[in-house]
Design a protein around this motif. Sequence first.
Motif, PDB file in Angstrom:
ATOM      1  N   GLY A 401      45.774  44.195  44.866  1.00 59.02           N
ATOM      2  CA  GLY A 401      44.537  43.852  44.163  1.00 59.02           C
ATOM      3  C   GLY A 401      43.719  42.777  44.822  1.00 59.02           C
ATOM      4  N   ASP A 425      53.036  44.018  50.374  1.00 56.44           N
ATOM      5  CA  ASP A 425      51.669  43.607  50.031  1.00 56.44           C
ATOM      6  C   ASP A 425      50.785  44.769  50.422  1.00 56.44           C
ATOM      7  OD1 ASP A 425      49.120  42.578  49.908  1.00 56.44           O
ATOM      8  OD2 ASP A 425      49.446  40.998  51.384  1.00 56.44           O
ATOM      9  N   THR A 426      50.310  45.493  49.420  1.00 54.89           N
ATOM     10  CA  THR A 426      49.648  46.770  49.667  1.00 54.89           C
ATOM     11  C   THR A 426      48.136  46.624  49.534  1.00 54.89           C
ATOM     12  OG1 THR A 426      49.789  47.353  47.338  1.00 54.89           O
ATOM     13  CG2 THR A 426      51.635  48.015  48.728  1.00 54.89           C
ATOM     14  N   GLN A 429      41.913  50.497  47.868  1.00 56.11           N
ATOM     15  CA  GLN A 429      40.739  50.405  47.002  1.00 56.11           C
ATOM     16  C   GLN A 429      40.647  51.645  46.112  1.00 56.11           C
ATOM     17  OE1 GLN A 429      37.980  50.642  50.432  1.00 56.11           O
ATOM     18  NE2 GLN A 429      37.465  48.525  49.950  1.00 56.11           N
ATOM     19  N   THR A 430      39.826  51.540  45.075  1.00 56.48           N
ATOM     20  CA  THR A 430      39.555  52.710  44.235  1.00 56.48           C
ATOM     21  C   THR A 430      39.162  53.893  45.127  1.00 56.48           C
ATOM     22  OG1 THR A 430      38.728  51.223  42.537  1.00 56.48           O
ATOM     23  CG2 THR A 430      38.138  53.540  42.310  1.00 56.48           C
ATOM     24  N   ASP A 516      35.447  45.012  53.249  1.00 59.83           N
ATOM     25  CA  ASP A 516      36.299  43.826  53.382  1.00 59.83           C
ATOM     26  C   ASP A 516      36.242  43.264  54.795  1.00 59.83           C
ATOM     27  OD1 ASP A 516      37.754  43.333  50.860  1.00 59.83           O
ATOM     28  OD2 ASP A 516      38.416  45.405  51.133  1.00 59.83           O
ATOM     29  N   ARG A 531      36.110  40.404  50.302  1.00 58.10           N
ATOM     30  CA  ARG A 531      34.878  41.161  50.422  1.00 58.10           C
ATOM     31  C   ARG A 531      33.831  40.438  51.264  1.00 58.10           C
ATOM     32  NH1 ARG A 531      35.511  46.311  48.324  1.00 58.10           N
ATOM     33  NH2 ARG A 531      33.266  46.330  48.618  1.00 58.10           N
ATOM     34  N   ARG A 542      37.592  43.997  39.829  1.00 52.34           N
ATOM     35  CA  ARG A 542      36.480  44.056  40.763  1.00 52.34           C
ATOM     36  C   ARG A 542      35.158  44.039  39.999  1.00 52.34           C
ATOM     37  NH1 ARG A 542      36.439  49.026  44.981  1.00 52.34           N
ATOM     38  NH2 ARG A 542      34.194  49.111  45.289  1.00 52.34           N
TER      39      ARG A 542
HETATM   40  O1  PRX Z   1      38.910  43.343  48.492  1.00 51.81           O
HETATM   41  C1  PRX Z   1      39.980  44.253  48.478  1.00 51.81           C
HETATM   42  C2  PRX Z   1      40.919  43.912  47.335  1.00 51.81           C
HETATM   43  O2  PRX Z   1      40.517  44.719  46.246  1.00 51.81           O
HETATM   44  C3  PRX Z   1      39.420  45.563  46.625  1.00 51.81           C
HETATM   45  C4  PRX Z   1      39.537  46.902  45.948  1.00 51.81           C
HETATM   46  O3  PRX Z   1      39.447  46.743  44.563  1.00 51.81           O
HETATM   47  P1  PRX Z   1      39.676  47.979  43.601  1.00 51.81           P
HETATM   48  O4  PRX Z   1      38.875  49.128  44.063  1.00 51.81           O
HETATM   49  O5  PRX Z   1      39.467  47.495  42.221  1.00 51.81           O
HETATM   50  O6  PRX Z   1      41.180  48.363  43.807  1.00 51.81           O
HETATM   51  C5  PRX Z   1      42.170  47.416  43.515  1.00 51.81           C
HETATM   52  C6  PRX Z   1      43.530  48.029  43.641  1.00 51.81           C
HETATM   53  C7  PRX Z   1      43.745  48.930  44.766  1.00 51.81           C
HETATM   54  C8  PRX Z   1      39.510  45.643  48.103  1.00 51.81           C
HETATM   55  O7  PRX Z   1      38.277  46.000  48.693  1.00 51.81           O
HETATM   56  N1  PRX Z   1      42.342  44.161  47.640  1.00 51.81           N
HETATM   57  C9  PRX Z   1      43.124  45.107  47.092  1.00 51.81           C
HETATM   58  N2  PRX Z   1      44.384  44.980  47.547  1.00 51.81           N
HETATM   59  C10 PRX Z   1      44.408  43.957  48.410  1.00 51.81           C
HETATM   60  C11 PRX Z   1      43.097  43.439  48.484  1.00 51.81           C
HETATM   61  N3  PRX Z   1      42.788  42.411  49.312  1.00 51.81           N
HETATM   62  C12 PRX Z   1      43.768  41.887  50.068  1.00 51.81           C
HETATM   63  N4  PRX Z   1      45.052  42.317  50.038  1.00 51.81           N
HETATM   64  C13 PRX Z   1      45.421  43.344  49.232  1.00 51.81           C
HETATM   65  N5  PRX Z   1      46.682  43.747  49.203  1.00 51.81           N
END
Ligand code: PRX
Length: 663
Positions: A401, A425-426, A429-430, A516, A531, A542
Amino acid sequence: MSANPDQVDTTSRVDPIHPVPSRLLDPAQCPTPYVSSFDQYKTMWKESVEQPEKFFGNLANELLTWSKPFETVRHGSFQEGDVAWFLEGELNACYNCVDRHALKNPNKVAIIHEGDEPDYVKKITYGELLQEVSKLANVLKARGVKKGDNVAIYMPMIPEAIVSLLACARIGAPHSVIFAGFSAESLRDRVVDASAKIVITADEGRRGGKNIATKRIVDDALKACDSVSNVLVYQRTGSEIPWTEGRDLWWHEEMAKARSYCAPERMNSEDPLFLLYTSGSTGTPKGVLHTTGGYLLGAAATVKYIFDYQENDIFACMADIGWVTGHSYIVYGPLTLGATTVLFESTPTYPTPARFWELIAKHKITQFYTAPTAIRALRRLGDQWVEGHDLSSLRVIGSVGEPINPEAWDWYNEKVGKGRCAVVDTYWQTETGSIIITPLPGAIATKPGSATFPFFGIDPVLLDPASGKELEGNGVTGVLAVRQPWPSMARTVYNNHSRFLDTYLKPYPGYYFTGDGASRDIDGYYWVRGRVDDVINVSGHRLSTSEIESALVLHHSVAEAAVIGGHDDLTGQCIHAFVTLKPNVEEAEGLEKELSLQVRKIIGPFATPKRIYLVSDHPKTRSGKIMRRILRKIVNAEHHELGDTSTLADPSIIPSLITKVHG
Ligand code: PRX
């Protein structure tokens, strides 16, 4: 577009490396991981990006059941924006998640529902799930929902939410789940954009010992919404709720009338499976559209390889079903593999901050997946809550996240994983549908704070933000993009393909642009920084700054608003809003509170600003553009390094802004 000004370049720093825990590679202690050396990972990754047809063709046949085989594995390009996978193939996502397991192993537990109260546990087998899903599919059909009709789901974390997603998938009706923390207005916008025919909801939700007025919010949302003919209401608490005769239907009454089998619809691999609205840097939220075959393969393959899912594992993802993490890692990924998935209705601190650890011990959870913000909050509450619980069933613990800070990573590894688990640590994004950068438990040594290496099929690049040129070699920082299509990527923005192209494929032609900023360190490890656009991430939620600004300017006193993300130790980022009032409007007492409530009402409680500053003006260029960079620096106490302020129309306002923020 500029690289994130907050990012720190650690590309030349020496970071601690954690080797794969030896326990995971000892067959006497753990099942052998699917990928058990770095060399094996490299070989598989190379094949996945150099021969994607072969790699994903094989994987799609191994992990999914097709009612009609595909012939073409991959088609289309980023240039054309017409990516498609497994073209001629037909499959039903619900059949893959339910029927094939129910037919083979009907008594296997599919869902463990841990309710808000710890003694409220319900287990649902695959056999039972097939019946429930079939009945609901028949209910939806009886109410006129056909293949291709969108269904909105606004539900608490109860098994019926999973049943709803799967029933939609069964009849080919794309679902649009709206996180139950969204306000009535946000819900309405999303229902209207998708022209949903039916809304599935519950009378009330339960969370942290409190009741949440779910159905009332739906009623408010639907006041001006013509597309919806029925609201199907599951009775969760039994409280008195408002009722609209002719429109509202009780779940239990409709289910009692329905036949208990419904044949799954034949779906093409590229038929839509769901929409999921997410925030972008501008305008209204966009309905990110995922299709059937590629998405399902991505969800299943990542559960298999990244969580090293083995038969009889108990898989627990703590996300909400309203976000993509819940879609891929509570529902579609684990169920496609026939796993037992845990659905958690409560919060990490209810009734005590030991809740997660009790949950793991009680259900003997093997994979546990949560967000850095929860890890930081629990760490702060003290080790006593995690100590003394039997967490020995765990093999893989994941984070998602937002970037995870090394202190939180270390705590998670030591206190929860006891140094014996893989920490993944995965990053994703959506829009990516499933995880794209991540360690693999048995193969990749980790560095706290780095998502490490690309998953299969992902060919990441760092681009110079200004020139768009690829940054070669290691020890570089740029914007993160992907060079070639992968199966689970989003195909479009619902009803707005040009927005899809403009946001993801046109900024850097030939690449998928993530939005990102990231570094590749001297060892080739990826570090995602956050971001580079106007999207902010609060506790992994987000949000777009322009969405919050729009909510603020709807207030009758507000002339203009500028929102930025400030640093926050607990939530990662937090919302700071700078607001100017209309001429002749006085600064009334309590106005900040009123504005805060305005944002909660229009977006939802999770978007509440941490601070609202009433200011006389914003830092603007001579052409009138607000320089948010300056506000960001002031909030993050970096005002001694404001950089070039010569383009400001009135530099003299800076000291007053600093005083406003820091006193
Ligand atoms: O900025 C990154 C961050 O969450 C964004 C995507 O958000 P969303 O679409 O709501 O999905 C969240 C769950 C998958 C990305 O553009 N993000 C997500 N995971 C990481 C992360 N930033 C750094 N490390 C991560 N593991």
